[in-house]
Motif scaffolding. Structure first.
Motif, PDB file in Angstrom:
ATOM      1  N   SER A  76      48.458  26.358  44.671  1.00 30.56           N
ATOM      2  CA  SER A  76      48.303  27.220  43.706  1.00 30.56           C
ATOM      3  C   SER A  76      46.776  27.692  43.658  1.00 30.56           C
ATOM      4  N   GLN A  77      45.748  26.972  43.938  1.00 28.02           N
ATOM      5  CA  GLN A  77      44.356  27.367  43.736  1.00 28.02           C
ATOM      6  C   GLN A  77      44.010  28.486  44.806  1.00 28.02           C
ATOM      7  N   VAL A  78      44.702  28.271  46.068  1.00 30.23           N
ATOM      8  CA  VAL A  78      44.515  29.698  46.689  1.00 30.23           C
ATOM      9  C   VAL A  78      45.181  30.803  46.524  1.00 30.23           C
ATOM     10  N   LEU A  79      46.298  30.704  45.975  1.00 27.94           N
ATOM     11  CA  LEU A  79      47.397  31.920  45.412  1.00 27.94           C
ATOM     12  C   LEU A  79      46.421  32.567  44.309  1.00 27.94           C
ATOM     13  N   MET A  80      45.787  31.730  43.254  1.00 26.09           N
ATOM     14  CA  MET A  80      45.260  32.285  42.401  1.00 26.09           C
ATOM     15  C   MET A  80      43.833  32.783  42.668  1.00 26.09           C
ATOM     16  N   GLU A  81      43.231  32.142  43.536  1.00 21.58           N
ATOM     17  CA  GLU A  81      41.674  32.922  43.908  1.00 21.58           C
ATOM     18  C   GLU A  81      42.024  34.258  44.564  1.00 21.58           C
ATOM     19  N   GLU A  82      42.974  34.087  45.520  1.00 23.68           N
ATOM     20  CA  GLU A  82      43.287  35.418  46.213  1.00 23.68           C
ATOM     21  C   GLU A  82      43.778  36.502  45.210  1.00 23.68           C
ATOM     22  N   LEU A  83      44.479  36.026  44.144  1.00 25.17           N
ATOM     23  CA  LEU A  83      44.714  37.226  42.961  1.00 25.17           C
ATOM     24  C   LEU A  83      43.591  37.556  42.394  1.00 25.17           C
ATOM     25  N   TYR A  84      42.696  36.854  42.023  1.00 22.55           N
ATOM     26  CA  TYR A  84      41.431  37.101  41.480  1.00 22.55           C
ATOM     27  C   TYR A  84      40.471  38.186  42.192  1.00 22.55           C
ATOM     28  N   LYS A  85      40.610  37.740  43.481  1.00 24.25           N
ATOM     29  CA  LYS A  85      39.853  38.489  44.474  1.00 24.25           C
ATOM     30  C   LYS A  85      40.187  40.077  44.660  1.00 24.25           C
ATOM     31  N   SER A  86      41.766  39.869  44.752  1.00 22.92           N
ATOM     32  CA  SER A  86      42.365  41.325  45.061  1.00 22.92           C
ATOM     33  C   SER A  86      42.003  42.045  43.452  1.00 22.92           C
ATOM     34  N   LEU A  87      42.313  41.306  42.316  1.00 25.45           N
ATOM     35  CA  LEU A  87      42.187  42.202  41.181  1.00 25.45           C
ATOM     36  C   LEU A  87      40.921  42.511  40.871  1.00 25.45           C
ATOM     37  N   LEU A  88      39.953  41.840  41.289  1.00 21.49           N
ATOM     38  CA  LEU A  88      38.414  42.308  41.370  1.00 21.49           C
ATOM     39  C   LEU A  88      38.214  43.482  41.820  1.00 21.49           C
ATOM     40  N   ASP A  89      38.769  43.584  43.391  1.00 23.07           N
ATOM     41  CA  ASP A  89      38.658  44.708  44.116  1.00 23.07           C
ATOM     42  C   ASP A  89      39.008  45.963  43.282  1.00 23.07           C
ATOM     43  N   GLN A  91      39.557  46.130  39.918  1.00 21.67           N
ATOM     44  CA  GLN A  91      38.602  46.425  39.016  1.00 21.67           C
ATOM     45  C   GLN A  91      37.565  47.446  39.206  1.00 21.67           C
ATOM     46  N   SER A  92      36.838  46.882  40.572  1.00 19.99           N
ATOM     47  CA  SER A  92      35.576  47.706  40.834  1.00 19.99           C
ATOM     48  C   SER A  92      35.923  49.368  41.279  1.00 19.99           C
ATOM     49  N   GLN A  93      37.038  49.678  41.398  1.00 22.17           N
ATOM     50  CA  GLN A  93      37.529  50.983  41.817  1.00 22.17           C
ATOM     51  C   GLN A  93      37.990  51.676  40.479  1.00 22.17           C
ATOM     52  N   PHE A  94      38.625  50.699  39.602  1.00 22.12           N
ATOM     53  CA  PHE A  94      39.299  51.443  38.526  1.00 22.12           C
ATOM     54  C   PHE A  94      38.631  50.745  37.180  1.00 22.12           C
ATOM     55  N   PRO A  95      37.421  50.703  37.002  1.00 26.74           N
ATOM     56  CA  PRO A  95      36.798  49.901  35.940  1.00 26.74           C
ATOM     57  C   PRO A  95      37.374  50.393  34.405  1.00 26.74           C
ATOM     58  N   ARG A  96      37.678  51.669  34.307  1.00 27.23           N
ATOM     59  CA  ARG A  96      38.255  51.903  32.787  1.00 27.23           C
ATOM     60  C   ARG A  96      39.799  51.546  32.924  1.00 27.23           C
ATOM     61  N   ASN A  97      40.258  51.143  33.608  1.00 29.39           N
ATOM     62  CA  ASN A  97      41.768  50.665  33.339  1.00 29.39           C
ATOM     63  C   ASN A  97      42.149  49.208  33.754  1.00 29.39           C
ATOM     64  N   ILE A  98      41.018  48.447  34.109  1.00 27.79           N
ATOM     65  CA  ILE A  98      41.238  47.064  34.514  1.00 27.79           C
ATOM     66  C   ILE A  98      40.132  46.201  34.110  1.00 27.79           C
ATOM     67  N   ARG A  99      40.397  45.166  33.287  1.00 24.33           N
ATOM     68  CA  ARG A  99      39.484  44.115  32.791  1.00 24.33           C
ATOM     69  C   ARG A  99      39.629  42.489  33.239  1.00 24.33           C
ATOM     70  N   LEU A 100      38.939  42.149  33.912  1.00 21.64           N
ATOM     71  CA  LEU A 100      39.073  40.540  34.432  1.00 21.64           C
ATOM     72  C   LEU A 100      38.169  39.632  33.696  1.00 21.64           C
ATOM     73  N   GLU A 101      38.834  38.590  33.330  1.00 25.80           N
ATOM     74  CA  GLU A 101      37.945  37.558  32.691  1.00 25.80           C
ATOM     75  C   GLU A 101      38.324  36.281  33.291  1.00 25.80           C
ATOM     76  N   VAL A 102      37.334  35.311  33.245  1.00 27.17           N
ATOM     77  CA  VAL A 102      37.741  33.864  33.421  1.00 27.17           C
ATOM     78  C   VAL A 102      37.372  32.969  32.149  1.00 27.17           C
ATOM     79  N   LYS A 103      38.215  32.249  31.747  1.00 29.81           N
ATOM     80  CA  LYS A 103      37.757  31.507  30.577  1.00 29.81           C
ATOM     81  C   LYS A 103      38.082  30.111  30.634  1.00 29.81           C
ATOM     82  N   ASN A 104      37.248  29.060  30.114  1.00 29.64           N
ATOM     83  CA  ASN A 104      37.733  27.677  30.152  1.00 29.64           C
ATOM     84  C   ASN A 104      38.991  27.488  29.173  1.00 29.64           C
ATOM     85  N   HIS A 105      39.911  26.622  29.927  1.00 31.55           N
ATOM     86  CA  HIS A 105      41.101  26.700  29.398  1.00 31.55           C
ATOM     87  C   HIS A 105      41.042  25.755  27.984  1.00 31.55           C
TER      88      HIS A 105
END
Length: 114
Positions: A76-89, A91-105
């Motif tokens: 699960s940690q590998v899958l989540m980290e890869e999802l985060y990295k892909s979405l971060l990519d 977000q960098s291309q479409f900053p007006r359309n995607i926003r990522l956050e990481v929060k403490n649970h």
């Protein structure tokens, strides 16, 4: 209606414990929105893998998806980290359309990184 898709990753004790995605990217009209298609494919693929491999809990509605890990594990940690990295990519291309956050649970109002 939100003007973008917001994806929030939740962490606890240094581990990902879930994520939520809400809103629509509004990059283009429905059916032609390549940004929405990319985000949807990534989060749905990851959600399916987490449900089948890590026994995650999954909720979905129009413009909303949430995945919560019952017991975080290595897969699960590998899958989540890869999802985060892909979405971060994306977000960098479409900053007006995607926003990522990481929060403490423990405190979903505390941003760990954006």
């Amino acid at each position: 209606m939100m003007k973008m898709t917001k994806i929030t990753f939740f962490v606890k004790d240094g581990n990902y414990v879930g994520f939520s995605a809400v809103g629509h990217t509004n990059y283009a009209e429905k059916g032609k929105d390549i940004v929405c298609a990319a985000v949807s494919a990534l989060v749905q693929h990851t959600a399916r893998a987490l449900v089948s491999r890590s026994k995650a809990l999954f909720k979905k509605d129009d413009g909303f998806m949430e995945v919560n890990l019952v017991q975080p594990d290595q897969i699960s940690q590998v899958l989540m980290e890869e999802l985060y990295k892909s979405l971060l990519d994306l977000q960098s291309q479409f900053p007006r359309n995607i926003r990522l956050e990481v929060k403490n649970h423990e405190n979903r109002n505390t941003v760990v990184r954006t």
